[in-house]
Design an enzyme around this catalytic site. Structure first.
Site, mmCIF file in Angstrom:
data_model
loop_
_atom_site.group_PDB
_atom_site.id
_atom_site.type_symbol
_atom_site.label_atom_id
_atom_site.label_comp_id
_atom_site.label_asym_id
_atom_site.label_seq_id
_atom_site.Cartn_x
_atom_site.Cartn_y
_atom_site.Cartn_z
ATOM 1 N N ASP A 31 -32.886 -15.630 5.086
ATOM 2 C CA ASP A 31 -33.306 -14.493 5.672
ATOM 3 C C ASP A 31 -34.315 -13.654 4.967
ATOM 4 O O ASP A 31 -34.410 -13.348 3.909
ATOM 5 C CB ASP A 31 -31.737 -13.600 5.451
ATOM 6 C CG ASP A 31 -31.852 -12.054 6.316
ATOM 7 O OD1 ASP A 31 -32.877 -12.037 6.863
ATOM 8 O OD2 ASP A 31 -30.806 -11.602 6.356
ATOM 9 N N GLY A 35 -37.691 -12.838 14.500
ATOM 10 C CA GLY A 35 -38.546 -13.053 15.760
ATOM 11 C C GLY A 35 -40.072 -12.837 15.447
ATOM 12 O O GLY A 35 -41.013 -12.870 16.138
ATOM 13 N N ASP A 63 -31.257 -6.996 14.451
ATOM 14 C CA ASP A 63 -29.786 -7.478 14.432
ATOM 15 C C ASP A 63 -28.915 -7.057 15.734
ATOM 16 O O ASP A 63 -29.178 -5.810 16.331
ATOM 17 C CB ASP A 63 -29.010 -6.769 13.077
ATOM 18 C CG ASP A 63 -29.353 -7.369 11.990
ATOM 19 O OD1 ASP A 63 -30.325 -8.270 11.934
ATOM 20 O OD2 ASP A 63 -28.993 -6.796 10.801
#
Ligand code: GLA
Length: 408
Positions: free
Chosen positions: A158, A208, A229
Site C-alpha cells: 500500500d 489506480g 477505498d
C-alpha cells in the site's frame, strides 16, 4: 485511527482523475513466465473492512475456522489476509517484529495452513503504512525474506506514506518523476518477493494512480487497486463500479483489476445491495475478498457469498472481465464472455426508486444477441427465456444476473 486522512482525500481525487484519463492501449503481458498464482481472481477474506486497526491473531484464527465451517472454503475462498496494524518495531538488525496483537506470525501462518488455507499480509513501500505502522522502505529484501520464512502467500503493498516521504520529497513538482519512483518501488518489492522463491501473490494498492492497469503486470502485479477505498454504502460501491467501465482489456489470468475488497454483510447494505455488489464484482472478474464478521455472519449473507454459480462467473478460466454494454436511464447492462461460448449478463438498477426507469426493455440486439435465448437466473436458480425488448422490473439497487449457454 488513520494518520493520512488528508492524504486519502488527495488520493481519491487523483485516483478518479487517473481512472477517467485511462488510455485505450493494449495491456502489457505479465513480466515473468513463472507466475503461477492468481490464474483466476484471488478469493479469500481480509481483515480491514470489518476489524480495521483492531484485528488480532485470534480474529484471524477465528476467521480461518469460519471459512472452513461455513463452506466458504469449499466454495473457493482460500486466502486469509491480515491487513494493516500487525507490525511492531524493527530490531538493531532491521528485522521487523510483530506487535502484541500478533505474538507469533509463524505459528499463525502454520495454523491457517493447517486448515488448508493460505495466509496474506500487508505492508507498503514507504516508511509507514497507511495506519502509521512500520513500512518496508529500505528493508524490502529483508521483509520479503521474513514473509517467506513465516510462510506468507500473499502481500498487499500500500503506497500511502511513500507519497510524501519519497515521491514529493525527491521530485517536488515533477509528477512524471514521482510516478517513476512509485513504479520503481513496486518493482523493488516484486524482485524481493521473486528472490524468495516462494509463490506470493503481489497485490498493488495505490488507488489506480497513473493508469496502474497499464504497468502493474510489468512489476509482477497479480492484482491492482483501481480506485480509492470502498465503504459499506451503495453510493460508494456504485461509484467504484462506474470506474471499472473501460478496464476490461487489462484483466486476465495472473493479472486482475481490483475495485477493492467486498463489503458484503457490512454496514447497512440491503440484501439487494449485497447481492448486486457481489454480482457486479463477479462480472468484473474482481478478487473476491470478503471483509465481513465471519463468526456472526447471517445465513442470507452466507448464501450470497457462497453462491457457486455466481462465483463460477467470477472464476471463469477465460478471465474475461465484463464491460458495460449500454445504459438506459439508471439501468445498466453489463456482459462478459465465459469459457465454452457461454455468456453472463447483468442488468443492474442503480436508481433509487423501483420504477425510476420503468418500463425497462432489454435490448438483446445491443448485446449482439438474437432471442429467444434460454438462460438461468443465478439468484433464483430458475430458467428464464430472454427475448428482444422483454420488459424487466428490477427493484432499486438490485440486479438480474443470468448465464446464457453456448451460442450456436
Ligand atoms: C488504505 C487501503 C485500505 C487499507 C488501509 C489500511 O486505506 O486502501 O484498503 O489497507 O489503508 O491502513
Amino acid at each position: 485511527m488513520r494518520i493520512f486522512a488528508p492524504l486519502s482525500i488527495a488520493v481519491l481525487a487523483l485516483a478518479s482523475l487517473a481512472a477517467s484519463s485511462q488510455k485505450a492501449v493494449a495491456p502489457k503481458s505479465p513480466a515473468t513466465a513463472t507466475q503461477k498464482v492468481a490464474q483466476t481472481p484471488p478469493m479469500g477474506w481480509n481483515s480491514w473492512n470489518f476489524f480495521f486497526g483492531k484485528v488480532t491473531d485470534k480474529d484471524i484464527r477465528d476467521s480461518a475456522d469460519q471459512i472452513v465451517a461455513t463452506g466458504m472454503k469449499d466454495a473457493g475462498y482460500v486466502y486469509v489476509n491480515i491487513d494493516d496494524t500487525w507490525e511492531g518495531e524493527r530490531d538493531a538488525n532491521g528485522v521487523l517484529h510483530t506487535n502484541a496483537k500478533f505474538p507469533d506470525m509463524k505459528a499463525l501462518a502454520d495454523y491457517v495452513h493447517s486448515k488448508g488455507l493460505k495466509i496474506g499480509i500487508y505492508s507498503g513501500p514507504g516508511p509507514k503504512t497507511c495506519a502509521g505502522y512500520a513500512g518496508s522502505l529500505g528493508h524490502e529484501e529483508q521483509d520479503a525474506q521474513l514473509y517467506a520464512q513465516w510462510g506468507i502467500d500473499y502481500l498487499k503493498y500500500d503506497l500511502c506514506s511513500f507519497i510524501p516521504a519519497v515521491m514529493q520529497k525527491q521530485a517536488p513538482d515533477d509528477k512524471a518523476a514521482q510516478m517513476r519512483l512509485m513504479i520503481a518501488a513496486y518493482d523493488k518489492m516484486n524482485k524481493a518477493l521473486k528472490a524468495t522463491g516462494r509463490p506470493i501473490v503481489f497485490s498493488l494498492c495505490q488507488y489506480g494512480w497513473d493508469a496502474v492497469w497499464e504497468w502493474a503486470p510489468s512489476v509482477g502485479g497479480n492484482l491492482w487497486r483501481t480506485t480509492g477505498d470502498i465503504q459499506p454504502n451503495w453510493d460508494r460501491i456504485y461509484a467504484l463500479l462506474e470506474q471499472q467501465a473501460g478496464l476490461k482489456s487489462y484483466a486476465g489470468p495472473g493479472h486482475w483489476n481490483d475495485p477493492d475488497m467486498l463489503e458484503v454483510g457490512n454496514g447497512k447494505l440491503s440484501l439487494a445491495e449485497n447481492r448486486a455488489h457481489f454480482s457486479m464484482w463477479a462480472m468484473l472478474a474482481a478478487p473476491l475478498l470478503a471483509g465481513n464478521d465471519l463468526p456472526n455472519m447471517k445465513p442470507e449473507i452466507k448464501a450470497i457469498l457462497t453462491n457457486r454459480e455466481v462465483i463460477a462467473i467470477d472464476q471463469d478460466p477465460l478471465g474475461k472481465q465484463a464491460g458495460r454494454v449500454y445504459s438506459d436511464g439508471e439501468v445498466e447492462v453489463w456482459s462478459r464472455n465465459l469459457s465454452k461460448g457461454a455468456l453472463a449478463i447483468a442488468v443492474l438498477n442503480a436508481g433509487d426508486s423501483r420504477y425510476s426507469t420503468h418500463p425497462f426493455h432489454l435490448d438483446l440486439a445491443k448485446l449482439g444477441l438474437h432471442g429467444p435465448l434460454q438462460a438461468k437466473n443465478l439468484w433464483t436458480g430458475k430458467a428464464v427465456t430472454l427475448t428482444q425488448n422483454m420488459s424487466l422490473e428490477i427493484p432499486s439497487h438490485d440486479v438480474l444476473l443470468v448465464r446464457v449457454g453456448a451460442q450456436k
